[in-house]
Structure formats: structure tokens, C-alpha cells
Design an enzyme around this catalytic site. Sequence first.
Site, PDB file in Angstrom:
ATOM      1  N   SER A  16       0.844  -1.211   0.000  1.00  0.00           N
ATOM      2  CA  SER A  16       0.000   0.000   0.000  1.00  0.00           C
ATOM      3  C   SER A  16       0.876   1.257   0.000  1.00  0.00           C
ATOM      4  O   SER A  16       2.091   1.175   0.208  1.00  0.00           O
ATOM      5  CB  SER A  16      -0.884   0.001   1.249  1.00  0.00           C
ATOM      6  OG  SER A  16      -0.076   0.206   2.401  1.00  0.00           O
ATOM      7  N   ASP A  49      -1.374  -1.739  -3.892  1.00  0.00           N
ATOM      8  CA  ASP A  49      -2.726  -1.786  -3.328  1.00  0.00           C
ATOM      9  C   ASP A  49      -3.241  -0.350  -3.156  1.00  0.00           C
ATOM     10  O   ASP A  49      -2.536   0.506  -2.595  1.00  0.00           O
ATOM     11  CB  ASP A  49      -2.627  -2.497  -1.961  1.00  0.00           C
ATOM     12  CG  ASP A  49      -3.974  -2.806  -1.349  1.00  0.00           C
ATOM     13  OD1 ASP A  49      -4.946  -2.992  -2.102  1.00  0.00           O
ATOM     14  OD2 ASP A  49      -4.041  -2.884  -0.103  1.00  0.00           O
ATOM     15  N   GLU A  85     -11.548   0.095  -9.270  1.00  0.00           N
ATOM     16  CA  GLU A  85     -12.621  -0.147  -8.292  1.00  0.00           C
ATOM     17  C   GLU A  85     -13.858   0.679  -8.600  1.00  0.00           C
ATOM     18  O   GLU A  85     -13.769   1.855  -8.940  1.00  0.00           O
ATOM     19  CB  GLU A  85     -12.116   0.171  -6.869  1.00  0.00           C
ATOM     20  CG  GLU A  85     -13.188  -0.056  -5.814  1.00  0.00           C
ATOM     21  CD  GLU A  85     -12.675  -0.039  -4.368  1.00  0.00           C
ATOM     22  OE1 GLU A  85     -11.487  -0.347  -4.148  1.00  0.00           O
ATOM     23  OE2 GLU A  85     -13.457   0.282  -3.474  1.00  0.00           O
ATOM     24  N   GLY A 140     -10.419  -3.338   7.674  1.00  0.00           N
ATOM     25  CA  GLY A 140     -10.184  -3.286   9.114  1.00  0.00           C
ATOM     26  C   GLY A 140     -10.760  -4.479   9.859  1.00  0.00           C
ATOM     27  O   GLY A 140     -11.189  -5.472   9.257  1.00  0.00           O
ATOM     28  N   GLY A 161     -11.135  -5.933   1.684  1.00  0.00           N
ATOM     29  CA  GLY A 161     -11.742  -6.020   3.012  1.00  0.00           C
ATOM     30  C   GLY A 161     -12.210  -7.411   3.370  1.00  0.00           C
ATOM     31  O   GLY A 161     -13.272  -7.587   3.959  1.00  0.00           O
ATOM     32  N   SER A 206     -10.720  -9.887   5.294  1.00  0.00           N
ATOM     33  CA  SER A 206     -10.224 -10.621   6.461  1.00  0.00           C
ATOM     34  C   SER A 206     -11.408 -11.223   7.211  1.00  0.00           C
ATOM     35  O   SER A 206     -12.495 -10.629   7.254  1.00  0.00           O
ATOM     36  CB  SER A 206      -9.439  -9.670   7.380  1.00  0.00           C
ATOM     37  OG  SER A 206      -8.112  -9.543   6.915  1.00  0.00           O
ATOM     38  N   ASN A 262      -8.410  -9.976  -0.947  1.00  0.00           N
ATOM     39  CA  ASN A 262      -7.406  -9.191  -0.205  1.00  0.00           C
ATOM     40  C   ASN A 262      -7.474  -9.438   1.295  1.00  0.00           C
ATOM     41  O   ASN A 262      -8.542  -9.305   1.902  1.00  0.00           O
ATOM     42  CB  ASN A 262      -7.661  -7.696  -0.436  1.00  0.00           C
ATOM     43  CG  ASN A 262      -7.246  -7.239  -1.808  1.00  0.00           C
ATOM     44  OD1 ASN A 262      -6.959  -8.045  -2.680  1.00  0.00           O
ATOM     45  ND2 ASN A 262      -7.208  -5.932  -1.995  1.00  0.00           N
ATOM     46  N   SER A 290      -5.745  -7.357   7.497  1.00  0.00           N
ATOM     47  CA  SER A 290      -6.005  -7.260   8.937  1.00  0.00           C
ATOM     48  C   SER A 290      -5.727  -8.569   9.674  1.00  0.00           C
ATOM     49  O   SER A 290      -5.204  -8.567  10.798  1.00  0.00           O
ATOM     50  CB  SER A 290      -7.458  -6.839   9.185  1.00  0.00           C
ATOM     51  OG  SER A 290      -7.682  -5.558   8.653  1.00  0.00           O
TER      52      SER A 290
END
Length: 312
Positions: free
Chosen positions: A50, A83, A135, A182, A215, A217, A257, A260
Amino acid sequence: MALVTSKEMFKKAYEGHYAIGAFNVNNMEIVQGITEACREEKAPVILQVSKGARAYANHTYLVKLVEAAVQECPEIPIVLHLDHGPDFETCKACIDGGFTSVMIDASSKPFAENIEITRKVVEYAHDHGVVVEAELGALAGVEDEVSVDADKAFYTRPEEVEEFVSKTGCDSLAIAIGTSHGAYKFKPGTNPQLRFDILEEVSRKLPGFPIVLHGSSSVPQDYVKMINDNGGKMPGAIGVPEEQLRQASRLSVCKINIDSDLRLAMTGTIRQFFSEHPDKFDPREYLKPARANIKELVRHKLIHVLGCNGKA
Ligand code: G3H
Ligand code: 13P
Ligand code: ZN
């Protein structure tokens, strides 16, 4: 094997009904934990960096760490991906600086502006043999200092995807179907449910085209507990149910992806280490078990969430 783009990987993943893990890397132990698991499980992998990672560890250090992984793991294909590229300049720096894939994230901009920025990155990237993820839609959560409130997040509109892909020429598309960045993705006591109806509609409009989930995780509760039992305070940390990610990877989702979860494994392990060994101060002693737990976490994802073990 040298670094590769994700083109071939995504084609095989789409046809084989599995997904490639895209794991965020920030330091040597994370790179090693991920790639050792992938080598042992014969899994292709995307290592992603990132803007925050480049600011923390420095572009050159990260590229060299990934190049070291490529040398140590010649049996598996590895992609080096930017990223959430925030602008053309950052994407260009990564394309010029050894990355094989970039994401341009102009999803917060109006549709026409998102197309314009994305197309400019695609033209430059394709001229240099690099692929581009774009995106459409907005995920809630925090990504690189930009915080998107849950009420400002919106799902991808399937009616926009064909025009977006044909006008930009992007190689893959990240969509918003209810995941978020997160460790606090859903409210405790609610029933987390991704919008598979949107994913299916997008897939119908873009047959054969690789879809990306950010997002993603799952926020393993064992690690949340390990953190909370050892001085941390993360009440109500909840992730995406793994069965739903596995289901998405059987459909058109080719890249999932995960960041976290790696952070939770590393932090939980180190917190526990210090609770048990308050006298220790050698970073190698606490980073070693942290790296080992990242490796086991990634192995679990490859086999039980992504289904990409044995596909290298
Ligand atoms: O989506 C964001 C990734 O988890 C990277 O996080 O911006 O803190 O490096 P970061
Ligand atoms: P998580 O915060 O769910 O790990 O998502 C990471 C991500 O989307 C990186 O781009
Ligand atoms: Zn993301």
C-alpha cells in the site's frame, strides 16, 4: 520464476473456481511467513504494497524483499501489486519501479472521473507490460488514511460495470458487496451477509472477467481473544465469514485481499510472548513465533478459503 503479472493466474482461477490470495506486506517477517506457506502449499500468490507500506518501509526495501522471496520460492508464481494506488503518479512510480500489477483506486471520485483516471493508468501500465485493477463502489472502513463511514459506503451498481470496463480497459475490477477494511466489519449480534446477488449480476454482465474483493479478512476470534487476553482492547472485532469468501471464490472472484488478519496474528502472538516472557527483549525471539503464526494463518487461507493450494 521471475515476478509475473496476474493475467494467467486469474484466467486459471476463474476457470478453476478458486481465488488467489492477495496479502499485504510491510516487512521481512510478513513476506517470509506468506511465501513460505505458499511455497509449501504450491500456491500462486499476490504480494501487495500500500501507499502506507511504501511510506513505512521504503519502495526499494519492499521490492528487494519480494525479489528475495521470488529467488527463495522459484516454484511458485508471485505478483508484486500496488494496493489502493491513490493517483497516476504513485501508479507510475510502481510501474517504473518493478511492480507487475497496480491498483488505481479512484472509487471515491464521480463515475466519469474514475473512468478518466483509470484509463490514463491503464494506458501507461499496458505500455509497460503491467496489469491494472480498478474499483467501482465504496467500501466502509479505513484505507491509507482515508476513512469511509459506513453510511457513505455504497454497493457497486451492476448497471455501471460494462461501460466502466470497456471504457477503461482495466484487467480486473474490485467491487463493493458488503466487505469493509479493518477488524470491525459487522456489528456484534448481526448476521454478516455479503450481497451475492450483486456479485452474480456483475458476473453476468462481465462473463470471464476477474472480480476482486477487498476487506476480506475473517478476523479470527482466536487472535482477537489472544490480543484481549494479553492487554489488548479490541471488543466486537468481527470479520467476513470464511464460508462466504469460499463461495465467492467459486464464482467470479479471482483475488481476495487479506491484511487485517495478518496484523491480528502478528500482534496477538507478540502480545502473548511478552505476557509470558516479560524479561525478553531480542526482536528475533518475538518475531519468530509471529512469522510462524502468519505462515499457518496463510496456509489455512490457501486451503480453506481460497482453494488455490496445489495450483502453482
Ligand atoms: O486496504 C488497506 C490495506 O489494509 C492496507 O492498509 O494503508 O494501513 O497499509 P494500510
Ligand atoms: P482487510 O482489512 O479485511 O484485511 O482488507 C485488506 C484489503 O482490502 C487491502 O486492500
Ligand atoms: Zn483494500
